[in-house]
Design an enzyme around this catalytic site. Sequence first.
Site: not given
Length: 458
Positions: A159, A188, A191, A225-226, A310, A319-320, A347-349
Amino acid sequence: MDMLGLSCYVCLRFGRSDMAMNWIGFGSVYLLTGLFVGGLRSCNGGISSSYSRSNDISDDMPLSSDVFAVPPGYNAPQQVHITQGDHEGRGVIVSWVTPNEPGSSKVIYWAENTELKKHAYNTKYFYKVGTRDATRQFWFTTPPEVGPDVPYTFGLIGDLGQTFDSNRTLTHYESNPAKGQTVLFVGDLSYADKYPLHDNNRWDSWGRFVERNVAYQPWIWSAGNHEIDFLPEYGEGEPFKPYTHRYFVPYEASGSTSPLWYSIKRASAYVIVMSSYSAYGVSTPQYKWLMKELPKVNRSETPWLIVVMHCPLYSTYAHHYMEGETMRVMYEQYFVKYKVDVIFSGHVHAYERTERVSNIAYNIENGLCAPRNDEFAPVYITIGDGGNQEGLLYEMVDPKPKYSAFREPSYGHATFEIKNRTTAYYAWHCNQDGYSVEADSLWFHNLYWKSSSVVASF
Ligand SMILES: *[C@@H]1O[C@H](CO)[C@@H](O)[C@H](O)[C@H]1NC(C)=O
Ligand SMILES: *[C@@H]1O[C@H](CO)[C@@H](O)[C@H](O)[C@H]1NC(C)=O
Ligand SMILES: *[C@@H]1O[C@H](CO)[C@@H](O)[C@H](O)[C@H]1NC(C)=O
Ligand SMILES: [Fe+2]
């Protein structure tokens, strides 16, 4: 309109005399333009880690930044990047973009200190792309021959995006004394899809930003996903189009029908890349491929079995939360059965590492639906903290579930240092205070060789 969409790629193979194979050159026009920095969100939640950054949201670096500088010379190749070009590590795919017109498809390459000797492994090669006054030179080292006790160090980045934090993460990876030789990128990338019309100038700027590393060592790509990045309302209905046109992977070499899932061998590791955003149910191409793939892994040849996807299967951030659950229900049983050593996700930042747990006993009526300790289950590592413009995530499941061994919302990268067939050292480095701090680490004992020795000693 700036059209930086002309790209070339060349696959080089070593240990043979033929030079360039599988050349494809093409031009593509991408949707553009208009500069906009926005859509920033702030994330406030219960902070339960021992450390938190005060300023977690960081803007994308402006296009005028040093890291995005366009190399001089008419039509000079830019965004040069390499990845493994075959299944065994004897090939390299070199890709680049020429800004003004289709450039030369030639890569000139030569081994260091050689006169016509046959050098396939562990050899430093120089290579040159471009023509006339706009030639650019880089180098890479071919990997050691595949074998069970070959030491090798992977870097882990996820990410990433293109903020000031992204630049710190990359800088810390580059200066890490563990000296990563190949990056496993957990998805990711740029972006660019956060910009109006998914401004592909931001794919170009990202390519120029990471070139300083990925032109010299392979990055093994997986899609996040990005990367889906389509715009049906503008007639761009094909998912993953900019990603798959810019970042080639050697998927056919592992019998895959899609660049979104594939595998490679490298040194003592077998790396399986999966796609969280492609169909994966029973009898989908991805499922069928994986079911053939897992039994093929020969742990006497490549003891370390690593899966990259991912979306994490275990994550205790709010989140997620549970986005990976259907994938877990489908595939965790196989990851346990085939003794996958570690699964890296993004995915999870934030950062998280699990205990060795599995949750595969449930059969709809037995009620056994909680994760339990399982010394032969994979470790799940979320390393989605490269530093993109969406910022860090702080909100977590509270109290911390037992299966979560360590979690912290900080930017960083990790390294996975394989020592031999039984032992690897893993470390997460966070970017704090401008230093590359080793904040979490673990000695890995290879699951296949661990179980063999258990059997042998009884
Ligand atoms: C990015 O990092 C590099 C290496 O530390 C540094 O030279 C460069 O100035 C940085 N650029 C920006 C825009 O932060
Ligand atoms: C597995 O790899 C070992 C070591 O390279 C080799 O000797 C053996 O023949 C391989 N097994 C199979 C089934 O290919
Ligand atoms: C593997 O590496 C570890 C860590 O360096 C070492 O302790 C161990 O003795 C090695 N095992 C073998 C079989 O060489
Ligand atoms: Fe993501």
